[in-house]
Motif scaffolding. Structure first.
Motif, PDB file in Angstrom:
ATOM      1  N   LEU A 154      -0.324  11.988   0.152  1.00 25.85           N
ATOM      2  CA  LEU A 154      -1.001  12.865   0.888  1.00 25.85           C
ATOM      3  C   LEU A 154      -0.801  14.457   0.505  1.00 25.85           C
TER       4      LEU A 154
ATOM      5  N   GLU B 194       0.313   5.790  -0.305  1.00 25.71           N
ATOM      6  CA  GLU B 194      -0.612   7.046  -0.475  1.00 25.71           C
ATOM      7  C   GLU B 194       0.116   8.348  -0.777  1.00 25.71           C
TER       8      GLU B 194
ATOM      9  N   PRO C 176       0.822  -1.145   0.116  1.00 25.40           N
ATOM     10  CA  PRO C 176       0.001  -0.187   0.036  1.00 25.40           C
ATOM     11  C   PRO C 176       0.861   1.158  -0.037  1.00 25.40           C
TER      12      PRO C 176
ATOM     13  N   ALA D 175      -6.508  11.803   1.304  1.00 23.51           N
ATOM     14  CA  ALA D 175      -5.123  11.005   0.789  1.00 23.51           C
ATOM     15  C   ALA D 175      -5.609   9.985  -0.505  1.00 23.51           C
TER      16      ALA D 175
ATOM     17  N   PRO E 250      -5.034   6.506  -2.165  1.00 24.38           N
ATOM     18  CA  PRO E 250      -4.379   5.323  -1.910  1.00 24.38           C
ATOM     19  C   PRO E 250      -4.185   4.516  -3.061  1.00 24.38           C
TER      20      PRO E 250
END
Length: 111
Positions: free
Chosen positions: A48, A46, A44, A54, A56
């Motif tokens: 930001l 992300e 995973p 966020a 993903p």
């Protein structure tokens, strides 16, 4: 002089106003994440950005990722608890990262 129905005026003004602002800026960053000199596959990840939700994603089998968002400026890439700053612009940018353990803490280092 053109006369519009009163009900059409707000819609026409909205279209004209949005056209005057121009299209939203789209920014793309892409790259790869590795760990212990191996691709960080299926991890995973992300993106930001200030004032945004966020975004993903998941790295692929080669540790590659790609984000395309409608904002430019300074943002952060996060993998697990490790973070690194990135700059998004209208020109696509490549950021390759290495996950490392430093003093028992996971860090994301740009390669």
């Amino acid at each position: 002089m053109v006369h519009l129905k009163a009900s059409l005026r707000p819609a026409l003004l909205a279209v004209l106003f949005s056209a005057a602002l121009g299209p939203a800026a789209a920014a793309t960053i892409y790259g790869s994440v590795s760990e212990n000199q191996q691709p960080a596959a299926n991890r995973p990840i992300e993106l930001l950005c200030p004032g945004q939700k966020a975004v993903p994603a998941t790295t692929d089998a080669r540790g590659s990722y790609r984000f395309t968002v409608g904002t430019v400026g300074g943002c952060t890439v996060r993998v697990g608890t490790a973070e690194a700053p990135v700059i998004l612009s209208v020109n696509p940018a490549q950021y390759n990262f290495e996950l490392r353990s430093v003093n028992g803490r996971l860090v994301l280092v740009q390669r």
